[in-house]
Motif scaffolding. Structure first.
Motif, PDB file in Angstrom:
ATOM      1  N   ASP A  96       0.856  -1.193   0.000  1.00 28.42           N
ATOM      2  CA  ASP A  96       0.000   0.000   0.000  1.00 28.42           C
ATOM      3  C   ASP A  96       0.891   1.242   0.000  1.00 28.42           C
ATOM      4  N   MET A  97       0.871   1.983  -1.091  1.00 26.74           N
ATOM      5  CA  MET A  97       1.697   3.176  -1.236  1.00 26.74           C
ATOM      6  C   MET A  97       0.936   4.460  -0.909  1.00 26.74           C
ATOM      7  N   ILE A  98      -0.293   4.309  -0.407  1.00 27.40           N
ATOM      8  CA  ILE A  98      -1.137   5.477  -0.142  1.00 27.40           C
ATOM      9  C   ILE A  98      -1.229   5.782   1.354  1.00 27.40           C
ATOM     10  N   SER A  99      -1.532   4.781   2.144  1.00 25.81           N
ATOM     11  CA  SER A  99      -1.782   4.967   3.572  1.00 25.81           C
ATOM     12  C   SER A  99      -0.474   5.084   4.358  1.00 25.81           C
ATOM     13  N   ILE A 100      -0.568   5.669   5.546  1.00 28.31           N
ATOM     14  CA  ILE A 100       0.603   5.783   6.411  1.00 28.31           C
ATOM     15  C   ILE A 100       0.820   4.468   7.142  1.00 28.31           C
ATOM     16  N   ARG A 101       2.030   4.296   7.685  1.00 28.64           N
ATOM     17  CA  ARG A 101       2.339   3.071   8.435  1.00 28.64           C
ATOM     18  C   ARG A 101       1.333   2.868   9.556  1.00 28.64           C
ATOM     19  N   GLY A 102       0.923   1.644   9.721  1.00 30.26           N
ATOM     20  CA  GLY A 102      -0.056   1.312  10.742  1.00 30.26           C
ATOM     21  C   GLY A 102      -1.471   1.341  10.218  1.00 30.26           C
ATOM     22  N   GLY A 109      -3.543  -2.008  -1.077  1.00 26.13           N
ATOM     23  CA  GLY A 109      -2.332  -2.778  -1.333  1.00 26.13           C
ATOM     24  C   GLY A 109      -2.377  -3.411  -2.708  1.00 26.13           C
ATOM     25  N   GLU A 110      -1.679  -4.528  -2.860  1.00 23.79           N
ATOM     26  CA  GLU A 110      -1.593  -5.200  -4.158  1.00 23.79           C
ATOM     27  C   GLU A 110      -2.062  -6.648  -4.011  1.00 23.79           C
ATOM     28  N   VAL A 111      -3.383  -6.865  -4.140  1.00 27.50           N
ATOM     29  CA  VAL A 111      -3.890  -8.233  -4.004  1.00 27.50           C
ATOM     30  C   VAL A 111      -3.391  -9.130  -5.129  1.00 27.50           C
TER      31      VAL A 111
END
Length: 252
Positions: A96-102, A109-111
């Motif tokens: 997931d390159m959009i959301s912050i850590r946690g 993400g990349e299903v």
């Protein structure tokens, strides 16, 4: 962690040593670790809390996928499948390159990383089924399709010893990872002889919601049987039945 030896195997806790049984045998380990309340509040454990949150999200996502695939998994899963799938889901979330850590999640993400996932490492689809097949997901029509041209089973299926018959299975699933719900349909051929005679064409259309925006999955498997006195018995209780994800459409 230490391995227990000897005739008598212990379970439970004696002093600071905990004795327990796993798939790897009877083990023992020393009690310890950091207090849970400190992990939950200490700024020093921020990364730990973030990782724990995402791991929990991976566990839930894996459970939804397993439940959706349950009709086929009952006969085609190894003892470590749950942990392997959770590990794969962690990689999906970490992509997931959009959301912050946690706060990273499966949807962002990349299903597609689940493509090729083998649910049974004791009998992998990639080393069991050599007949060419087409795996297609038609999102607008809501169809997860498998098509196989005629083939010679003894040439195109590597079956475990004792096999006399087999069947081809497939499953299409639409999964809402946020709501933890799913729609699935599965198909199977008749039980077919594993011999030198060509099969008929095989075509499965597994119907899910038309024009869905959710991730769609298509799994393909083989189940092996042994005929004894006219009765069909699952070979070795399905220990070597392969099942794998052969197509993924991540949604819109």
């Amino acid at each position: 962690m230490a391995r227990q030896k000897g005739i008598i195997k212990l379970k439970g806790t004696i002093g600071d040593i905990t004795f327990y049984k796993t798939q790897d045998g009877h083990l023992a380990r020393e009690k310890g670790g950091i207090d849970a309340s400190r992990i939950a509040s200490d700024p020093a454990f921020q990364r730990t809390r973030e990782n724990g949150s995402e791991f929990g999200r991976a566990c839930k996502a894996g459970k939804v996928l397993r439940t959706a695939m349950r009709a086929l998994l009952l006969n085609s899963a190894d003892g470590r499948m749950v942990s392997r799938l959770t590990k794969a889901m962690v990689k999906v979330i970490q992509a997931d390159m959009i959301s912050i850590r946690g706060l990273r999640n499966v949807i962002d993400g990349e299903v597609d990383l689940l493509l090729g996932f083998e649910f049974n490492i004791r009998g992998k689809l990639g080393t069991s089924l050599f007949a060419p097949f087409q795996a297609t997901i038609d999102r607008e029509a809501g169809k997860a399709i498998v098509h196989m041209a005629s083939f010679i089973p003894s040439n195109r299926i590597a079956a475990p010893g004792g096999t006399t018959h087999f069947k081809i299975t497939s499953l299409g699933a639409e999964i809402d990872f946020e709501a933890e719900t799913f729609v699935e349909m599965h198909s199977e051929t008749e039980i077919l002889p594993w011999d030198g005679n060509a099969t008929a064409e095989i075509s499965h259309e597994n119907i899910v919601t038309a024009a869905s925006t959710k991730p769609l999955f298509l799994a393909l498997g083989v189940e092996f049987f042994q005929e004894i006195n006219g009765q069909m018995y699952p070979l070795k209780n399905g220990a070597f039945n392969p099942l794998a994800i052969v197509k993924v459409d991540g949604g819109v």
